[in-house]
Design a protein around this motif. Structure first.
Motif, PDB file in Angstrom:
ATOM      1  N   VAL A 139      38.986  34.594  32.134  1.00 34.86           N
ATOM      2  CA  VAL A 139      37.951  35.434  32.006  1.00 34.86           C
ATOM      3  C   VAL A 139      37.858  36.745  31.273  1.00 34.86           C
ATOM      4  O   VAL A 139      37.099  37.763  31.234  1.00 34.86           O
ATOM      5  N   HIS A 153      31.177  34.549  35.870  1.00 35.49           N
ATOM      6  CA  HIS A 153      30.921  35.692  35.135  1.00 35.49           C
ATOM      7  C   HIS A 153      29.922  35.256  34.072  1.00 35.49           C
ATOM      8  O   HIS A 153      29.578  36.090  33.275  1.00 35.49           O
ATOM      9  N   LEU A 179      39.366  36.715  44.527  1.00 30.90           N
ATOM     10  CA  LEU A 179      39.175  38.088  44.260  1.00 30.90           C
ATOM     11  C   LEU A 179      39.527  38.594  43.016  1.00 30.90           C
ATOM     12  O   LEU A 179      39.178  39.248  42.279  1.00 30.90           O
ATOM     13  N   ALA A 180      40.782  37.958  42.668  1.00 23.82           N
ATOM     14  CA  ALA A 180      41.622  38.603  41.283  1.00 23.82           C
ATOM     15  C   ALA A 180      40.749  38.013  40.096  1.00 23.82           C
ATOM     16  O   ALA A 180      41.088  38.617  39.281  1.00 23.82           O
ATOM     17  N   VAL A 181      39.977  36.847  40.200  1.00 21.92           N
ATOM     18  CA  VAL A 181      39.279  36.425  38.963  1.00 21.92           C
ATOM     19  C   VAL A 181      37.993  37.323  38.931  1.00 21.92           C
ATOM     20  O   VAL A 181      37.174  36.944  37.996  1.00 21.92           O
ATOM     21  N   GLY A 182      37.734  38.212  39.855  1.00 22.03           N
ATOM     22  CA  GLY A 182      36.515  38.951  39.938  1.00 22.03           C
ATOM     23  C   GLY A 182      35.221  38.384  40.632  1.00 22.03           C
ATOM     24  O   GLY A 182      34.211  38.658  40.480  1.00 22.03           O
ATOM     25  N   ASN A 228      44.218  46.867  40.922  1.00 22.69           N
ATOM     26  CA  ASN A 228      43.168  46.359  40.889  1.00 22.69           C
ATOM     27  C   ASN A 228      42.320  46.072  42.313  1.00 22.69           C
ATOM     28  O   ASN A 228      41.661  45.152  42.588  1.00 22.69           O
ATOM     29  N   MET A 240      43.748  44.896  44.827  1.00 24.82           N
ATOM     30  CA  MET A 240      43.892  43.751  45.669  1.00 24.82           C
ATOM     31  C   MET A 240      44.712  44.175  47.200  1.00 24.82           C
ATOM     32  O   MET A 240      44.552  43.089  47.928  1.00 24.82           O
ATOM     33  N   ARG A 262      37.890  44.078  39.363  1.00 23.28           N
ATOM     34  CA  ARG A 262      38.744  43.125  39.288  1.00 23.28           C
ATOM     35  C   ARG A 262      38.414  42.079  38.073  1.00 23.28           C
ATOM     36  O   ARG A 262      39.245  41.346  37.738  1.00 23.28           O
ATOM     37  N   ALA A 263      37.141  41.972  37.541  1.00 16.10           N
ATOM     38  CA  ALA A 263      36.750  41.172  36.375  1.00 16.10           C
ATOM     39  C   ALA A 263      37.658  41.911  35.145  1.00 16.10           C
ATOM     40  O   ALA A 263      37.761  41.207  34.248  1.00 16.10           O
ATOM     41  N   VAL A 302      34.104  44.323  42.237  1.00 17.85           N
ATOM     42  CA  VAL A 302      34.290  42.951  41.798  1.00 17.85           C
ATOM     43  C   VAL A 302      34.319  43.210  40.166  1.00 17.85           C
ATOM     44  O   VAL A 302      34.846  42.469  39.418  1.00 17.85           O
ATOM     45  N   PHE A 324      49.432  36.520  40.451  1.00 15.24           N
ATOM     46  CA  PHE A 324      50.264  36.809  41.302  1.00 15.24           C
ATOM     47  C   PHE A 324      51.541  36.193  41.301  1.00 15.24           C
ATOM     48  O   PHE A 324      52.020  35.170  40.721  1.00 15.24           O
TER      49      PHE A 324
END
Ligand SMILES: Nc1ncnc2c1ncn2[C@@H]1O[C@H](COP(=O)(O)OP(=O)(O)OP(=O)(O)O)[C@@H](O)[C@H]1O
Ligand SMILES: Nc1ncnc2c1ncn2[C@@H]1O[C@H](COP(=O)(O)OP(=O)(O)OP(=O)(O)O)[C@@H](O)[C@H]1O
Ligand SMILES: [Mg+2]
Ligand SMILES: [Mg+2]
Ligand SMILES: O=P([O-])([O-])[O-]
Lengths: 428, 457, 261, 324, 261
Positions: C174, C121, A317-320, C60, C62, C93-94, C90, C100
């Motif tokens: 990304v 992406h 999720l954290a990389v989108g 974000n 999470m 978060r992108a 989405v 973490f």
């Protein structure tokens, strides 16, 4: 500090542990032993079942054949009646030639009963393939009658008094003559693997039921795995946790406990009576088994999804990645082994199930090999069930042989899933 | 509607995927794409496939009705005036004629004409719908492609469709339940009109044969479900008594002690146990296990029925082993190694680690397996039909013969039926009550599992 | 409790106002308001358990994945409320990447760990482009030399510090516009730490960075502003040099001088 | 649909299927589909209506009941052709390892009824006190009564009750007298099988009973004659009223426990579903149901010659049952 | 490569000789020999991925659980070869405790996390004794005040630093004689770090401690001897003050002065 003091008094952690160690190792050994025993017990049962079935059934893979000299009489068979000529009559003639001194209607009838009523069909097939055989004298092997087969295979004791066997003394004498002339031989029973059901054990085959099982299970697999996986994914990954999902969860668990015959009732009411789908068809059987298998797959799949650590989801999720991508790219592959386990077990159950099919008309005598999803068909366990209930002695070994075929089917079916499962399995 | 049509549809769908993707790549020059090109492809493919497939499915569902209708209109009065069931037979004749299958007797002119008509209608209809569907697919394709713009939220759209599919799948269980309840409810209600509910729920005697005659309806004590449910309980308990320890220990052994190759071989082997046809287990229980237990029991001076609950329960337990062993093995295997390391590093033995750290962490999954096993035990039919018999003794003695709910349902339903007598209707009442009982069990199980759930990480 | 110092940034990228976070009953973040400026590195410091990670996860969303976690207040990114139901998380978060606290590589190969984000992406058209992204990301995280020969080995087979850098590389692959880093150097040796700090410097030119750290020195080295949390409260926030030289709140002072607890 | 659909009795199933198979082989029609649903289930399906989705023929191991005819008529099945095809002997058999049994119907009744006439001779019943066969009749062996028989839901059980149990009960004059006075009481005495474990409901699978007999020489089983016929090396049939259950004895009606078997044809389907008449013709041909026919081989006891030809005529002319 | 410095300890508790570790093909530890003295704190430093954790895991045979990991050479504890097949690993691990690099609390309550070790070893006769052990362990790890009100909450719901301290508390709750700590303070703030360092000082009185750290300062503060690893080799070992003031090997010097890489 108190605890340090205590440990000192007792001689440190090493000593403290040492004191408990013998007991703990005993526990450990016991635990491990239980594990081994459990596995051994499981395998033992399997071995017992297998040996019981195989030892009873392997003889059905052979069939006794009789060598006959048949004259394809042009008076009986000619181009005009190739299809419907009295081939069985030719067989009978050749039997009479073998035993020319048999007179009297009754004796002749007994004599004819030495060979299967399907012998004519063998001859017919040969002639249809090659019409030049007409007018020639052929030496062909035709299947013997099941009573003869049982004697040859030793399932019936020849030494018993006449009243206690199906084959009377005279027939037995003929059989012995044939044996001496090397006209009786056990051969690989192709018929068993290529024919549909028959009431004559020597002509009965498993192919019809195998094809039926194949169609039925194909429907079941194609519907229940995607549906089960989808339901599990939705419930575990997307659905909000609330009363409603609790209801669904309890519901699914509960469906697993519904007796399979009740699914048959449901199928009868919904698929046959309401939707008007054809009775006895693999389509309906497959649908019913799908409903029966779904809970198993869903429950297993949910357990598998639950055991994927949340950190993996977080990472994706954290990389989108979207929720959907997270699930399909990361969670699903990790949960796949567990899902496949559920599928394997559910499908195995579906493969061995009889009761619900009773209700939708799959317990039927069907000779023709089904050619589609809506043809009347039966399945392997039903075939087993039917043969097990047949009076003819020769069906006893056929029953076991059918079970062997079913188990082989099961193993083939599972092999692919097991292979996939092993590929995807990892420990993190 | 044939293979060719479906092949064409699939081909179109594939094409539309490629076209959508291509267009997406092309328009990406005018602005940053919202989603990956694949999603645009999938988006267009969905537009192409879904409407066309919907129409095709509708056609398949409606075709028989429509064709019949058209044919009947053309038939001479002598036929079309027939009552509907007779008409069905005539139509069957027409269809048989049309498909060139065997027909009985000499068909008359009208039928022949109708058959020709049918044939032409059918091919015409199929062709029309095929063309229609394919044009619809093409239209959908065009429409989808047109809509492909960098700003189109293709991924969200596609995911919405997927999500809808997921939701629909998960509601299927509800429909199944509704179906089951409906298909037993009415008959059960009829049953309760004939037999008072309290007698059914609290009666200690089950003997449906007594009431087979109409004049003995409701003969006292004939329809008490208690002994039947006790039988189910007893046999399930015996089965679980075998399956839970064996299954659980097997799972532990396979996932924690056994080497990889051993596990890779043994696990599928055990799974075969789940697939052995229940008829076979039935024979095994009735002919091997039952007599053996009886012999052993008699040697020990015990009174053993030849169809003891023990025999049926044990054999059923064998069948359930893989339900517990395989599912548990998977979830145990999924427990992160970190946790094992944490325990081992404290000086725990493997057994302690497994018992106190791994198993609790895997508990929800294991419970899932056990519940599935219990469910299977309660719902299993063939084994008990063959091995447990039909005598409804109210006993908890595993050496005696008992009967189970499923046995009763099956014998009442597949035997000689009389749908106006409580004898047959009792099967439905039993089914309904069983459904409710297991529902309660499952609610309890859910609460218990929630309470003891340990989520790792 | 009101926050001491200047919560406003000159050119805010994200703004948080009266943010509260609850884990069930536990009130983990209490009424925190703060801006995060464009092209700035914001350091978050505070004793263990004070809510730094929790706050970071809010930025974000999470936190959505934690059962029983509830967020109130408003947080915006470029003026857009990120808790708006219409917002595409989405996309969020992108844009707002995260590293973490506990390294969590995918159970996939090292290559796939990095390539995953760019793939979904569509950041690379060709395999070569993807290779390049993977390489540059790994280089930036200072991991390339250590793993270049075994890109196809599983990411979970790396050492702790390597996993941490892998996760950093994965996040920057990304090219998010805001990067949230939860103690990114905790498992790193001084040299690797220096490499990451350098990376942060580089990234700041274009992006916005929030970093949680326990090392005052690191905070001082990399950040322009520093926020000090304590038991869920944002006690003080201000320019890093000011915070470390002239803290205004006694708690802050105690903490940075180590006279705490 | 271009094939015949047959449902019904599991007892007739083996015969019906042989005919179906022969029919399929020797004619150009498709082999009929034969389902084993039990007599009652079969009649229910059969009477559900006219039309392709309903079966054409149902087999029954008992005659159709009045209530069933009514149901049929209600659903539009007004013309039903009844074909009696022969007899099935119900045999009591035990393992060859034990001595053969010589029973009378009275013995059977006393051994299996739940309530038996008071042994002291009073005209009332007492709960069955007999534990061993010897208790029932001193000439019988001293072994525990243990009978494996069909469950209450089977047609065989009904026939057994009517033939053996009623026959046995009728040997007591006062019970026979009840038949007229209090039919319910009579039926309760004659039709109620004991439930204390001496009689074991063994399910519908007769092979299973045969195999259980082999394993347990003390047990007696009740099943159709064909299973005895096929297993003469393992089991022996008990004489009933001095008659041995043999092919000849049953067909000559000497053996008391034999019942007729039937199939019913939906006349409305004749002429639309291909092959029904031909199937009837095949079934009623001498090479099938004659004394030398293939059905006899499978254990069907043929009708007496005269009745057979009468039946054949009726069947081929599709004479229907009277409905009112 | 031969190690520079004195690998022998005066009063060795553990000795390692020619230890090699392989992960499959990967040679992670190369021929390392070193003693670990009684009542001493040995610090292990070195760049990320050099094999510190690997070496540490050898010392209580936690490597056994890693598939494909192979160890050669001899390691003894009190003269007893710990890789001897007859040796009891349970006893070994009870004596040689370990704190992992990634905190790994059990999915149990905080209380049960700590009580687990004492329970299985039977260190507490009564519930009160157990309570006491739990409390003292948590106090020593500096976590007591933060969690005393929620001992029955799951350990997995703690913050990163709290989890780390929980794991330390869990390890010391069984009073092992040798304690291996893999970056025990990586997620801790300075105050908590100080608390743990204090704990290490206390423990040293009686026990032997090996600590992996990336902080030179920490190594200098807590350890008597320091070992420097590089790419699987033990480069240099010696008294901590000497290593940090007069490193003999150029690599060591580069590393501690930060001139590395
Ligand atoms: N399970 C494993 N499988 C394969 N290789 C591994 C595994 N664990 C570690 N390695 C490799 O072994 C080497 C040493 O790893 P180790 O974990 O001991 O490093 P470390 O010194 O603890 O580093 P860090 O400071 O980053 O924790 C690294 O190159 C690492 O990639
Ligand atoms: N999932 C959770 N459930 C319940 N409480 C939680 C959860 N996660 C964190 N907490 C609690 O919330 C508080 C803040 O936790 P958080 O992880 O934000 O701390 P932190 O500042 O990151 O600490 P550290 O420096 O130790 O990582 C802590 O008291 C913690 O125990
Ligand atoms: Mg944190
Ligand atoms: Mg490490
Ligand atoms: O199937 P039955 O013959 O018992 O009705």
């Amino acid at each position: 500090m108190a605890e340090d003091r205590r440990l000192e008094r007792d001689g440190g952690i090493a000593a403290a542990v040492q004191r408990t160690l013998a007991r703990r190792y005993r526990a450990e050994r016991r635990f491990r032993l239980f594990g081994m025993i459990a596995v051994a017990v499981g395998l033992l049962f399997l071995a017992v079942l297998f040996t019981a079935i195989v030892s009873k059934g392997y003889t059905a893979f052979q069939q006794t054949y009789v060598l006959l000299d048949v004259y394809v009489d042009p008076d009986v068979v000619h181009v005009g009646n190739l299809d419907s000529a009295d081939y069985q009559g030719l067989i009978k003639t050749s039997l009479r030639e073998l035993f020319p001194d048999v007179k009297g209607r009754r004796d002749k009838r007994n004599l004819y009963k030495l060979v299967s009523s399907g012998a004519g069909a063998v001859l017919r097939r040969m002639v249809l393939e090659d019409t030049s055989l007409i007018g020639r004298r052929l030496r062909i092997w035709v299947p013997a009658d099941d009573d003869v087969d049982m004697v040859i295979k030793g399932h019936v004791d020849r030494t018993l008094p006449e009243s206690q066997r199906r084959l009377d003394d005279q027939s037995l004498a003929w059989v012995e003559v044939l044996e001496r002339q090397n006209r009786l031989e056990k051969k690989w029973n192709f018929t068993f693997f290529t024919a549909g059901d028959s009431r004559e054990p020597e002509l009965a085959g498993i192919w019809g039921a195998t094809v039926g099982s194949f169609y039925t299970l194909m429907i079941t697999l194609l519907l229940s795995f995607p549906l089960g996986a989808a339901a599990a994914i939705y419930l575990e990954e997307f659905a909000p946790r609330n009363r409603w999902t609790d209801v669904i969860e309890v519901n699914i668990n509960n469906l697993a406990a519904v007796p399979s015959i009740v699914f048959g009732l449901l199928g009868l009411a919904v698929f046959l009576n309401f939707f008007g789908l054809p009775r006895s068809s693999p389509l309906v059987g497959g649908l019913v088994l799908t409903l029966m298998t779904l809970p198993t797959i869903i429950i297993a799949a949910r357990a598998a999804l639950q055991s994927v650590p949340p950190s993996i989801r977080d990472a994706a999720l954290a990389v989108g990645a979207s929720k959907m991508q997270t699930v399909f790219h990361h969670v699903l592959p990790l949960a796949l082994p567990g899902m496949l386990t559920g599928t394997i077990i559910g499908m195995a159950r579906a493969l061995g199930e009889t009761a619900p099919l009773l209700m939708v008309g799959m317990v039927a005598f069907i000779v023709d090999i089904p050619r589609g999803l809506t043809d009347a068909a039966t399945v392997l366990p039903v075939q087993i069930y039917l043969w097990a209930d047949s009076p003819e002695r020769a069906f006893v070994e056929k029953t076991s042989a059918a079970i062997i075929v079913l188990l082989a089917f099961l193993i083939v079916m599972n092999a692919a899933a097991v292979f996939l499962r092993n590929r995807y399995e990892r420990r993190w | 509607m044939n293979i060719g049509f479906f092949a064409a549809l699939i081909l179109l769908t594939a094409t539309s995927y490629l076209l959508g993707r291509k267009k997406a790549v092309r328009v990406s020059a005018y602005g940053r794409l919202h989603s990956r090109p694949n999603y645009y492809g999938a988006y267009v493919a969905l537009w192409c496939l879904l409407p066309a497939a919907l129409v095709a499915v509708l056609w398949i569902a409606l075709e028989p009705w429509l064709l019949t209708h058209l044919i009947v209109r053309e038939l001479p009065e002598s036929y079309s005036g027939l009552p509907p069931d007779r008409l069905g037979l005539v139509l069957n004749d027409i269809k048989n004629l049309a498909t060139g299958a065997m027909v009985s007797g000499e068909p008359d002119e009208a039928l022949r004409a109708a058959a020709d008509h049918y044939r032409s209608l059918k091919s015409l209809g199929s062709a029309a719908v095929a063309v229609g569907c394919l044009s619809l697919a093409v239209a959908g394709l065009a429409w989808g492609v047109r809509k492909v713009q960098p700003t189109l939220r293709a991924r969200n759209q596609v995911e919405r469709v997927v999500r809808a599919i997921l939701i629909v799948s998960s509601t299927l269980a509800i429909f199944t339940t509704v179906g089951i309840v409906l298909s037993v409810l009415f008959e059960a209600v009829r049953f309760f009109r004939m037999v008072p509910p309290w007698e059914f729920f609290f009666g200690l005697k089950w003997s449906p044969q007594i009431a087979i005659r109409a004049d003995q309806v409701g003969a006292s004590g004939a329809f008490g479900m208690i002994p039947v449910f006790t039988g189910t309980l007893l046999i399930s308990a015996i089965a679980m008594g075998l399956a839970v320890p064996v299954g659980l220990f097997s799972a532990v052994y396979l996932s924690e002690y056994a080497s990889r190759p051993v596990r890779a071989v043994v696990k599928p082997l055990l799974e075969i146990l789940a697939g052995v046809p229940t008829v076979v287990y039935g024979f095994f229980a009735a002919l091997t296990v039952g007599p053996t237990i009886r012999q052993v029991g008699e040697r020990l001076g015990l009174e053993v029925a030849s169809e003891s609950a023990l025999a049926a329960g044990l054999v059923m337990g064998i069948m359930i082993i893989p339900f517990i062993s395989s599912l548990s093995d998977d979830v145990i295997n999924a427990v992160p190694q970190d946790l094992r390391d944490g325990s081992l590093a404290l000086g725990a033995t493997r057994a302690e680690t497994i018992r106190q750290v791994v198993l609790p962490a895997a508990l929800p999954g294991i419970m899932g397996g056990v519940l599935l096993g219990v469910s299977r035990a309660i719902g299993e039919t063939m084994i008990v039909v063959m091995a447990a018999g039909l005598s409804a003794n109210l006993t908890m003695n595993p050496l005696q013969a008992v009967t189970t709910v499923t046995v009763q349902i099956v014998t009442l339903l597949v035997g000689d039926q009389e749908f106006d007598s409580p004898k047959t209707l009792a099967a439905f009442a039993l089914g309904l009550v069983l459904f409710i009982v297991t529902l309660c069990l499952n609610v309890v199980a859910l609460v218990v599992v929630r309470r003891y759930r340990e989520q790792y990480e | 409790m009101t926050t001491v110092g200047e919560i406003h940034a000159v050119n805010p990228r994200m703004t948080c106002r009266r943010v509260n976070v609850y884990y069930g009953d536990k009130h983990a973040i209490k009424n925190v308001s703060i801006d995060i400026g464009r092209n700035e590195v914001l350091a978050m410091i505070g004793p263990s358990g004070c809510g730094k990670s929790t706050f970071l996860r809010c930025l974000n969303r999470m936190n959505d994945t934690i059962e029983g976690c509830r967020v109130t207040g408003t947080i915006t990114l470029d003026g857009q409320d990120i808790y708006d139901p219409d917002l595409d998380v989405v996309l969020l978060r992108a844009q707002v990447g995260m590293v973490f606290q506990k390294p969590n590589p995918f159970p996939k190969s090292i290559y796939d760990n990095i390539a995953y984000g760019p793939k979904i992406h569509g950041l690379a058209q060709t395999r070569a482009e993807l290779d390049e992204i993977v390489e540059t990301s790994l280089r930036k995280a200072g991991l390339w030399d250590e793993v270049k020969d075994r890109l196809d080995h599983p990411g979970t087979g790396l050492s702790g510090g390597q996993q941490q850098r892998l996760c950093i590389a994965r996040a920057i692959a990304v090219s998010p516009e805001v990067i949230l880093m939860d103690e990114p150097c905790s498992a790193l040796d001084p040299i690797a730490t220096a490499r990451i700090e350098e990376l942060i410097h580089e990234l700041r030119e274009q992006y916005t960075i929030v970093i949680v750290t326990h090392s005052m020195q690191q905070a001082a080295r990399v950040s322009q502003r520093t926020a000090f949390f304590h038991l869920g409260d944002l006690i003080e926030v201000g320019p890093t040099d000011r915070i470390f030289t002239r803290p205004r709140h006694p708690l802050t002072e105690d903490y940075i001088t180590g006279r705490f607890g | 649909r271009d094939y015949i659909s047959i449902v019904g009795s599991s007892t007739v199933y083996p015969f019906s299927t042989v005919v179906a198979e022969q029919f399929g082989k020797t004619t150009s029609f498709k082999t009929p589909k034969v389902e084993s649903t039990g007599s009652g289930g079969g009649l229910k399906l059969f009477c559900a209506g006219v039309g392709v989705e309903h079966p054409d023929i149902t087999n029954a191991s008992r005659a159709i009941k009045k209530s069933e005819i009514e149901m049929c008529v209600q659903n539009g099945v007004k013309e039903i052709v009844e074909v009696k095809i022969g007899y099935d002997g119900i045999v009591l058999a035990n393992s060859k390892q034990a001595p053969a049994m010589k029973l009378s119907r009275r013995d059977i009744f006393l051994a299996l009824a739940k309530e038996v006439p008071d042994p002291s001779g009073a005209e009332k019943t007492v709960p069955n006190p007999y534990k061993t066969w010897k208790d029932v009749n001193p000439q019988l062996p001293d072994v525990r009564i243990e009978v494996l028989g069909p469950p209450p839901t089977s047609g065989t059980r009904d026939a057994f009750l009517e033939l053996a149990m009623e026959g046995g009960a009728d040997t007591f004059g006062w019970i026979k007298g009840l038949k007229k006075k209090d039919k319910n009481l009579y039926k309760r005495i004659a039709h109620t099988i004991r439930e204390d474990g001496a009689y074991i409901d063994a399910g519908e699978n007769d092979n299973l009973i045969v195999q259980k007999l082999e394993a347990n020489p003390n047990a007696v089983g009740i099943f159709g004659f064909s299973f005895l016929d096929q297993n003469t090396d393992k089991i022996q049939g008990a004489h009933v009223d001095g008659v041995e259950p043999t092919f000849e004895n049953i067909s000559s009606q000497k053996y008391p426990l034999s019942r007729p078997l039937f199939f019913y044809v939906k006349k409305a389907h004749v002429g639309t579903i291909p092959g029904i008449e031909e199937y009837i013709a095949e079934f009623t041909s001498e090479k099938a149901w004659g004394p030398e026919g293939y059905l006899a081989d499978k254990g069907l006891i043929p009708l007496p010659d005269e009745e057979r030809s009468r039946m054949r005529e009726a069947a081929r002319n599709l004479e229907t049952l009277p409905v009112d």
